[in-house]
Design a protein around this motif. Structure first.
Motif, PDB file in Angstrom:
ATOM      1  N   GLN A 143       6.254  13.914  -0.485  1.00 40.24           N
ATOM      2  CA  GLN A 143       7.169  14.369  -1.535  1.00 40.24           C
ATOM      3  C   GLN A 143       6.689  13.896  -2.903  1.00 40.24           C
ATOM      4  O   GLN A 143       6.721  14.666  -3.872  1.00 40.24           O
ATOM      5  CB  GLN A 143       8.581  13.850  -1.269  1.00 40.24           C
ATOM      6  N   ASP A 144       6.245  12.655  -3.000  1.00 41.22           N
ATOM      7  CA  ASP A 144       5.750  12.137  -4.279  1.00 41.22           C
ATOM      8  C   ASP A 144       4.500  12.897  -4.724  1.00 41.22           C
ATOM      9  O   ASP A 144       4.352  13.214  -5.904  1.00 41.22           O
ATOM     10  CB  ASP A 144       5.437  10.646  -4.180  1.00 41.22           C
TER      11      ASP A 144
ATOM     12  N   ASP B  98       7.797  10.537   2.630  1.00 46.32           N
ATOM     13  CA  ASP B  98       8.046  10.129   1.245  1.00 46.32           C
ATOM     14  C   ASP B  98       6.791  10.291   0.406  1.00 46.32           C
ATOM     15  O   ASP B  98       6.848  10.734  -0.746  1.00 46.32           O
ATOM     16  CB  ASP B  98       8.505   8.673   1.179  1.00 46.32           C
TER      17      ASP B  98
ATOM     18  N   LYS C 237       3.744  15.966  -3.972  1.00 49.51           N
ATOM     19  CA  LYS C 237       4.186  17.303  -4.374  1.00 49.51           C
ATOM     20  C   LYS C 237       4.777  17.272  -5.788  1.00 49.51           C
ATOM     21  O   LYS C 237       4.481  18.139  -6.615  1.00 49.51           O
ATOM     22  CB  LYS C 237       5.231  17.822  -3.379  1.00 49.51           C
ATOM     23  N   LYS C 238       5.573  16.241  -6.105  1.00 47.40           N
ATOM     24  CA  LYS C 238       6.142  16.112  -7.451  1.00 47.40           C
ATOM     25  C   LYS C 238       5.051  15.916  -8.503  1.00 47.40           C
ATOM     26  O   LYS C 238       5.113  16.485  -9.589  1.00 47.40           O
ATOM     27  CB  LYS C 238       7.119  14.937  -7.506  1.00 47.40           C
TER      28      LYS C 238
END
Length: 128
Positions: A104-105, A101, A107-108
């Protein structure tokens, strides 16, 4: 929440942000909740982000303590609200983010930052 007049008055219903609670010595304490000083209160002002004792029943403290002792679980504050003359803090037991998680954060965030840079460059050139 245990507090005095100058602390309670500015505590209008809001999101406590990154506030969390811990059980220490049989009592529940709230950490990280930002309650700004009330300018119209007396000359005695309080610290905005100090720890505050939460008033809970003993069985509630025991339940929260048992839940928080499980691996990677923590007690977080969801919201603050008024009920009659008291400020209530809604607590929940939650699990932290996994490493996937977090990736992913991250990367965003990088993608958003790059998009903002491109928009800034586009606007500097006058939209050409």
């Amino acid at each position: 929440m245990k507090g005095h007049g100058g602390q309670v008055d500015p505590c209008r219903p809001h999101q406590p942000g990154d506030a969390f609670a811990r059980i220490e010595r049989g009592q529940c304490f709230l950490y990280g909740c930002d309650i700004r000083p009330y300018e119209k209160a007396s000359h005695e002002q309080h610290e905005a982000r100090r720890s505050r004792r939460l008033l809970l029943h003993k069985n509630e403290i025991l339940k929260l303590y048992a839940a928080s002792q499980q691996k990677s679980l923590t007690i977080i504050a969801l919201r603050a609200y008024w009920k009659e003359r008291r400020v209530k803090i809604e607590l929940a037991v939650g699990k932290g983010k996994t490493q996937g998680d977090q990736r992913q954060d991250l990367k965003k965030k990088v993608e958003n930052r790059e998009a903002q840079r491109e928009m800034a460059r586009f606007n500097e050139r006058g939209g050409k």
